[in-house]
Design a protein around this motif. Structure first.
Motif, PDB file in Angstrom:
ATOM      1  N   TRP A 242     -11.725  60.914   6.068  1.00 31.98           N
ATOM      2  CA  TRP A 242     -12.108  61.943   7.028  1.00 31.98           C
ATOM      3  C   TRP A 242     -13.630  61.953   7.153  1.00 31.98           C
ATOM      4  N   ASP A 262      -3.450  72.714   7.614  1.00 36.37           N
ATOM      5  CA  ASP A 262      -3.431  71.267   7.424  1.00 36.37           C
ATOM      6  C   ASP A 262      -4.831  70.673   7.594  1.00 36.37           C
ATOM      7  N   TRP A 264      -7.456  72.168   6.715  1.00 36.44           N
ATOM      8  CA  TRP A 264      -8.078  72.526   5.438  1.00 36.44           C
ATOM      9  C   TRP A 264      -7.576  71.612   4.320  1.00 36.44           C
ATOM     10  N   ARG A 265      -6.254  71.441   4.251  1.00 35.33           N
ATOM     11  CA  ARG A 265      -5.680  70.603   3.189  1.00 35.33           C
ATOM     12  C   ARG A 265      -6.245  69.186   3.237  1.00 35.33           C
ATOM     13  N   ALA A 266      -6.289  68.618   4.425  1.00 38.27           N
ATOM     14  CA  ALA A 266      -6.739  67.231   4.551  1.00 38.27           C
ATOM     15  C   ALA A 266      -8.179  67.094   4.075  1.00 38.27           C
ATOM     16  N   GLN A 268      -9.798  69.116   2.075  1.00 33.46           N
ATOM     17  CA  GLN A 268      -9.901  69.449   0.650  1.00 33.46           C
ATOM     18  C   GLN A 268      -9.468  68.284  -0.228  1.00 33.46           C
ATOM     19  N   VAL A 269      -8.367  67.640   0.136  1.00 28.88           N
ATOM     20  CA  VAL A 269      -7.907  66.518  -0.679  1.00 28.88           C
ATOM     21  C   VAL A 269      -8.959  65.403  -0.674  1.00 28.88           C
ATOM     22  N   VAL A 272     -11.746  66.517  -2.990  1.00 27.49           N
ATOM     23  CA  VAL A 272     -11.404  66.356  -4.404  1.00 27.49           C
ATOM     24  C   VAL A 272     -11.648  64.910  -4.831  1.00 27.49           C
ATOM     25  N   THR A 283      -8.698  63.893 -11.388  1.00 34.54           N
ATOM     26  CA  THR A 283      -8.356  64.598 -10.145  1.00 34.54           C
ATOM     27  C   THR A 283      -8.162  66.089 -10.362  1.00 34.54           C
ATOM     28  N   LEU A 284      -7.466  66.459 -11.424  1.00 36.21           N
ATOM     29  CA  LEU A 284      -7.165  67.879 -11.613  1.00 36.21           C
ATOM     30  C   LEU A 284      -8.407  68.676 -11.987  1.00 36.21           C
ATOM     31  N   TYR A 287     -10.246  69.161  -8.836  1.00 37.32           N
ATOM     32  CA  TYR A 287      -9.538  70.208  -8.071  1.00 37.32           C
ATOM     33  C   TYR A 287      -9.990  71.588  -8.571  1.00 37.32           C
ATOM     34  N   LEU A 290     -13.638  72.199  -7.461  1.00 44.52           N
ATOM     35  CA  LEU A 290     -13.663  72.518  -6.028  1.00 44.52           C
ATOM     36  C   LEU A 290     -13.183  73.947  -5.791  1.00 44.52           C
ATOM     37  N   SER A 291     -12.173  74.365  -6.526  1.00 42.53           N
ATOM     38  CA  SER A 291     -11.604  75.699  -6.327  1.00 42.53           C
ATOM     39  C   SER A 291     -12.622  76.801  -6.564  1.00 42.53           C
TER      40      SER A 291
END
Lengths: 336, 336, 336, 336
Positions: A242, A262, A264-266, A268-269, A272, A283-284, A287, A290-291
């Motif tokens: 993206w 969606d 937002w999700r795209a 955000q992923v 991450v 990754t976690l 995550y 980022l949160s």
């Protein structure tokens, strides 16, 4: 307008109306540029300059689908599918002393549209004209008894490359190729990273906004002709899924999709993954970080796809490596 | 396969792989057709015939983005922007004795995707092969102890014209121009109405399904090569905002958008207008009637846009005028 | 109305207006029932019978939030959280010879609402009255020159149990506890399975529809007072995540959420699990089968949550075990 | 912690675990407060303090649905349905020297959930513990080689009143009554306006966050026990449709709905009305101004409803009247 290290070659380009591009992909390049070159570009406003007074209404003054004209596309020498196109925005400067905004029937965020369709009649058309005061750095708007002076905060609504898979998309569309993201984050001092989909990348830009609220509620910003000074570079490393932006303070990903979650999700992923790569976190853990640190301003909720920016403040992640080998800093150092 | 009145000229066309079209718009016509002609067309399956056994997995066997090949486009003589292209499906006939379905990573309805993005790993890949039993009219599937014989219910996932505004869209996209709607309503006996956007309409079709559940949950139907017999006609009256279908029993509109409620809203609003036009009811009365009579099967919830069919049973609105001057009945009368 | 094996105890209940329940949860039970009992229940229409002519408009005739009155709740003896409440609908019979439908400002599918908010004014209010013709089995509607006779297809918009976690929800809400699902699948001959959340289950029902289109576009069906004959049973096995329906021909799951694709996803995932359990297929094979066989009619796109039915035709999966130990068949056998 | 004018009566309240409220509505008031009073309140964290080390995982340590405990509800004397409850946050102070965050299976933004349901397995559980450094004003997190010190930016995830229509909602829900909005805008110095739905308003608060990113991506912030000092007031003027916030710099509306664009639309439409009322602009001019000035940070995309804040910077609209008769300024003046 900020200037550049004199060693940088600067190419100027102002399109004639016949040269306007209306799509990403599908248009022949107007010029070739070598990585390392700067472009000084003029772009018309999204209305092609046809809304000049409050009596110029969209329904009669605009000639659909000829809106949001792009300056370009530019063929970047050596760019191949999968590469990373780098565009550093040195500066923006309004190219007219007025900007326009308008309500267009069944277009915008707080009306039904052709997709969010209802049986209600459209809102009335209306046009607003803003006057630029360069010295004070404001755009002024008269609304009867109320006069507003809003800070000039120039940005581009649109920057993108030719899409993948042979697609040609209207300049009104934001997606993985960039396009009409309409994010105020695309301001001077920002580096844009885009994945190249075709030989030469074929990027273009336009849709200057003298300012815009987050979300672009009514569907149009303070639309204005713009001069843009942009440094062009190319990395032979994999481009992002993206559009990514980098400023001195933030790493940002702009996701575009419907519904808005969606988009937002795209983004955000992808953020991450970027954060994990820059820090070495798994990754976690990325995550989790980022949160707690992300700033998430809405870009637009009115275009063919909606766009959301996920921003990571650099100061909160001091241990991170420079992104893309530090190209943002290198380009920034060329600005005077 | 049903046959046609011998007065109808029938043109046959089977593309070579080099002639496959991968987009709506952007491809040169493979042939010209006069309104009133019938086309007997062969189309490859969405996987280009590359999934032939359960060991052919999408990740290795498919060559993205070369999926969903279209047969066409066909240039319809005399078609101009704004006209109504009429395609009556005389019959479908499987062109191979097997069909295939597959799980593709991050594609489908019950997995995260590039848009509905999550941090979870993808579901495993898997391929299923169905065997056609023409005599019994079934497709059979062996799943260990369980054997299924499902009725053959052939349809096309994809039929569409070149988009407006100079756009070129992947054959995976459904939108106002038709495209990859993936609705089981597109079965034999159906007349399709599409608004023409470019000179010659440039329609194509493909993506044969031996059968498909409503929603196409896993993202792929029982994909199979198909022979299609289609009558082509043209009306110099305004084409519909969204693809419309007519059968002997129903008027149907297919809306395509995200989120899914927008696909529904768009098709419903067009159906209200259609129903008002056919009956003379005002908009609100037509809205009321639609509310009590419409059948609304999901088409797909897995493509670039989701698609929903709004169906109005003709028997419940006996006072309605024939749609589009009765062209459905006239074309139907040519079928033996 | 169909009758029952005389061995079945039948309890009749008609609420006084003071006994109407307006919520799921939060209301004291009106009666206790033993599993194995039948209930013959009268329920008022969603408008509390206040719309009796086309001049009774919602804005003045209705008294918000007192709409969608429920008959119940009933305390089922022995029901404990996690159990499966079983309700078999023996028959429905209109309890008045007229039904009503209406446009309510900012309510319904093809208007902006308090959530899908726009700046447009509301559609006008309007009321329609339908006349029941019991002999012909129709509801008739006069619209000036147009007269419609639509088949009587009685159903209940609402059936549900008290929610979990101490929540109390308006009778306008569909969710995991059932509620205002507004699915035409809830017709006579259907068995409903609901997970019990509180001691005694506390189920209620109401919102009779003489007929309804899929989606309930304008927000109201042909709303009518209804007599319902319902067999009540209880299974001490785990209740389903989402409301499940069983008829002689289909297993059905109703998911309710926003956006509409989430309603679909939730119901589909539960249907995959159910199908896997009934057949012994693994999850991915069950996903494949569902993809090719499911029928997916929209239930409503107008309520607090939207609802979608995922239906699996039993005839296509002949090897499946009976669901819930065959209780549907056992209850069905009690009907004369 | 900031202190108050000594004339203000301050009532302290710390609930015992038995006094925790788990819902909005449905709980008996723990105390009565007179408008003009201040409350000094302790609230437990969303996990009830059960996650104290990285080995405390949600699946075993939490006892669903007993999460997000509320302190309250408080009965405000004289509050009647339709009034405006005013809560001014004087200050927040962490009540423990550590906070916790966690990944909960099928909960959060970048995983499938019970609604955005997929067939993928859940992400692994994980717990993170943050250590408060009061002097530096940071929360620290150790992630192997990476150590983060994030600024302490305390806020409450949850503040709300009893819902209308007799509903009782889980403390995990944000909606028109406020609730679990999870917006970082709810920081010290903010005045909250909520429409009263029941006699006494019955407001409660909880879900302290030592900090939170916009969107609360993983579903949990840096969750921590919190001391809150809040001034309570009441206006006998109509309460807002959606929760409104006022700070010295912004007027803000928080919309909550699904899909995310509906949360945005709802808050934006209310903000247009508020802006029109404060300035005397007509609706369309207010829409135009909002379009160019609004800041729109995501609040959460993980809760039962998603929440978006629409913020209007006061400095850009200098001609506006004070909101709600200037109550924010009057309450602010009581803070030392």
């Amino acid at each position: 307008m900020r200037s550049l290290d004199p060693a940088v070659e600067v190419v100027e380009f102002t399109p004639t109306p016949e040269q306007y591009a209306w799509t990403f992909g599908g248009a022949a390049p107007v010029a070739r540029v070598r990585p390392g070159t700067a472009l000084r570009l003029w772009s018309d406003d999204a209305f092609c300059g046809r809304l000049r007074s409050v009596t110029d209404l969209p329904g009669t003054a605009l000639q659909m689908p000829f809106v949001n004209p792009q300056t370009g596309p530019f063929l970047v020498e050596g760019a191949e599918p999968g590469d990373t196109l780098v565009l550093h925005v040195v500066d923006f400067e309004p190219a007219r002393d007025w900007g326009a905004s308008a309500l267009i029937p069944f277009f915008g965020g707080l009306t039904s549209t052709d997709r969010t369709a209802t049986l209600q009649p459209p809102l009335p058309e209306r046009t607003w004209i803003y006057h630029l005061d360069s010295e004070r750095g404001t755009v002024g708007l008269d609304l009867g008894d109320v006069h507003l002076d809003l800070p000039l905060e120039p940005m581009l609504g649109t920057v993108g490359v030719a899409p993948a898979a042979g697609e040609v998309r209207s300049a009104l569309v934001p997606d993985v190729f960039g396009g009409n993201m309409d994010t105020p984050e695309l301001r001077a001092g920002t580096t844009v990273y885009l994945r190249v989909n075709v030989e030469g990348a074929l990027f273009s830009l336009g849709d200057g906004h003298f300012r815009q609220g987050e979300g672009e509620s009514c569907g149009t910003a303070v639309e204005g002709a713009m001069n843009s000074l942009v440094l062009v570079d190319l990395l032979k490393t994999p481009g992002p899924a993206w559009p990514r932006l980098e400023s001195d303070t933030h790493w940002t990903v702009v996701g575009s999709a419907r519904p808005l979650e969606d988009a937002w999700r795209a983004g955000q992923v992808d953020a991450v993954g970027w954060l994990a790569g820059l820090t070495g976190l798994d990754t976690l853990d990325a995550y989790q970080v980022l949160s707690q640190v992300s700033e998430v301003p809405l870009a637009n909720a009115v275009d063919v796809n909606y766009s959301v920016a996920t921003k990571v403040p650099k100061r909160l992640v001091p241990a991170a490596r420079p992104a893309y080998g530090g190209v943002h800093g290198r380009l920034r150092a060329l600005v005077r």
